[in-house]
Design an enzyme around this catalytic site. Structure first.
Site, PDB file in Angstrom:
ATOM      1  N   HIS A  66       0.823  -1.220   0.000  1.00 45.91           N
ATOM      2  CA  HIS A  66       0.000   0.000   0.000  1.00 45.91           C
ATOM      3  C   HIS A  66       0.857   1.270   0.000  1.00 45.91           C
ATOM      4  CE1 HIS A  66       0.231   0.143   4.536  1.00 45.91           C
ATOM      5  NE2 HIS A  66       0.166   1.429   4.299  1.00 45.91           N
ATOM      6  N   ASP A 113       0.244  -7.539   1.659  1.00 43.89           N
ATOM      7  CA  ASP A 113       0.676  -6.124   1.668  1.00 43.89           C
ATOM      8  C   ASP A 113       2.206  -6.023   1.652  1.00 43.89           C
ATOM      9  OD1 ASP A 113       0.509  -3.386   1.748  1.00 43.89           O
ATOM     10  OD2 ASP A 113      -0.034  -3.252   3.876  1.00 43.89           O
ATOM     11  N   GLN A 202       0.640   6.040  11.712  1.00 45.95           N
ATOM     12  CA  GLN A 202       0.770   6.507  10.336  1.00 45.95           C
ATOM     13  C   GLN A 202       2.198   6.986  10.039  1.00 45.95           C
ATOM     14  OE1 GLN A 202      -1.433   9.880   8.138  1.00 45.95           O
ATOM     15  NE2 GLN A 202      -2.968   8.375   8.690  1.00 45.95           N
ATOM     16  N   GLY A 203       2.750   6.501   8.944  1.00 45.73           N
ATOM     17  CA  GLY A 203       4.125   6.822   8.585  1.00 45.73           C
ATOM     18  C   GLY A 203       5.079   5.686   8.918  1.00 45.73           C
ATOM     19  N   ASP A 204       4.636   4.803   9.827  1.00 48.96           N
ATOM     20  CA  ASP A 204       5.448   3.624  10.170  1.00 48.96           C
ATOM     21  C   ASP A 204       5.195   2.489   9.189  1.00 48.96           C
ATOM     22  OD1 ASP A 204       6.698   4.608  12.526  1.00 48.96           O
ATOM     23  OD2 ASP A 204       4.872   4.200  13.678  1.00 48.96           O
ATOM     24  N   SER A 205       4.069   2.508   8.496  1.00 47.24           N
ATOM     25  CA  SER A 205       3.747   1.348   7.674  1.00 47.24           C
ATOM     26  C   SER A 205       4.780   1.169   6.577  1.00 47.24           C
ATOM     27  CB  SER A 205       2.312   1.342   7.171  1.00 47.24           C
ATOM     28  OG  SER A 205       2.016   2.521   6.542  1.00 47.24           O
TER      29      SER A 205
HETATM   30  C1  4AZ Z   1      -0.593   3.764   8.811  1.00 50.03           C
HETATM   31  O1  4AZ Z   1      -1.567   4.336   8.344  1.00 50.03           O
HETATM   32  C2  4AZ Z   1      -0.779   2.935  10.038  1.00 50.03           C
HETATM   33  N1  4AZ Z   1      -1.656   1.325  14.626  1.00 50.03           N
HETATM   34  C3  4AZ Z   1       0.299   2.258  10.554  1.00 50.03           C
HETATM   35  C4  4AZ Z   1       0.136   1.492  11.691  1.00 50.03           C
HETATM   36  C5  4AZ Z   1      -1.090   1.386  12.286  1.00 50.03           C
HETATM   37  C6  4AZ Z   1      -2.177   2.061  11.762  1.00 50.03           C
HETATM   38  C7  4AZ Z   1      -2.017   2.842  10.628  1.00 50.03           C
HETATM   39  C8  4AZ Z   1      -1.256   0.563  13.508  1.00 50.03           C
HETATM   40  O2  4AZ Z   1       0.524   3.875   8.300  1.00 50.03           O
END
Ligand code: 4AZ
Length: 258
Positions: A66, A113, A202-205
């Site tokens: 993603h 993913d 958000q930003g860690d994904s």
């Molecule tokens: C993101 O949107 C996201 N709490 C990453 C990790 C988590 C939720 C969203 C988990 O990048």
């Protein structure tokens, strides 16, 4: 009067904010790039961070599908060797020549993913090996994993200037299914605490979650960040080792000068 109340309230928030400022990823702490040389972040062509990644071979970075979907190699940079995002002298920002996205990928909460970026140049940083199908024990509930990234330090907060880490235990699959009806046990695992508080955001994904010197997962999704009963969901990488090996282990194309 209203003005004064706002002032008093913001002063109160600022003072309690000192404690919160030490809490990173969400509820984590600073991590060093020397100890985690394979941790990278992705930016667009203007330098804005949007995801994490992991160096898995000298010229290969594993991230989430993603994070890569809908992007062209031209609007992607991998920033490696830089713990402090403000330190432009540290590490390097490299360009991408190719994007591979898992063929079955549709959306993060349906699984698959995973994506692999091939870099134009090999990186001088130690790669992290991907968990294998035989590494089943690393996914036992209670196993303490370490997630890393430059993502938000609170659900509606800012992304982090520094690389952060949080330690979260693997949760039983039943807990993940109760939290998220769409959770797919074979392709995902979830990690965190029943009460929330510590989580990726958000930003860690796209970024790493590791244990025992192996990359066991990719930060993928979740409802909000660090919410009670809503743990982070990660790609169960051992399940994808077979799909990833041919891409990750492929020799970089031979560059011939004209
Ligand atoms: C993101 O949107 C996201 N709490 C990453 C990790 C988590 C939720 C969203 C988990 O990048």
């Amino acid at each position: 009067m209203r003005r004064l109340l706002v002032l008093v309230l913001s002063a109160l928030l600022a003072s309690t904010g000192t404690a919160a400022a030490d809490e990173q990823v969400v509820g984590g702490e600073r991590a060093s790039i020397e100890v985690n040389p394979w941790a990278v972040y992705l930016t667009d062509d203007r330098g804005a961070l949007f995801c994490g990644g992991t160096i898995v071979a000298p010229a290969k970075v594993l991230t989430a599908a993603h994070c890569a979907l809908g992007r062209s190699p031209a609007d992607l940079r991998v920033v490696a060797g830089r713990e402090d995002r403000h330190d432009r002298e540290a590490g390097m920002s490299v360009t991408v020549s190719e994007i591979w996205i898992h063929k079955q990928y549709v959306s993060a909460d349906e699984g698959e993913d995973v994506a692999v970026l091939t870099l134009k140049k090999a990186l001088p940083y130690t790669p992290l090996p991907i968990a294998e199908l035989s590494d089943r024990e690393l996914y036992q509930p209670g196993t303490q994993l370490r997630a890393l990234g430059w993502g938000r330090t609170s659900e509606n907060g800012k992304t982090s200037r520094y690389l952060m880490q949080a330690t979260v235990p693997v949760l039983p699959d039943d807990f993940c299914v109760d939290a998220y009806p769409q959770f797919v046990k074979t392709d995902m695992f979830c990690a965190g605490y029943e009460g929330g508080r510590i989580d990726t955001c958000q930003g860690d994904s796209g970024g790493p979650i590791v244990v025992a010197g192996k990359l066991v997962g990719v930060t993928s999704w979740g409802e909000g960040c660090a919410r009670r009963g809503k743990p982070g969901v990660y790609v169960r990488l051992s399940r994808y080792a077979k799909d990833l090996h041919p891409i990750v282990d492929a020799l970089p194309p031979v560059v011939t000068d004209p």
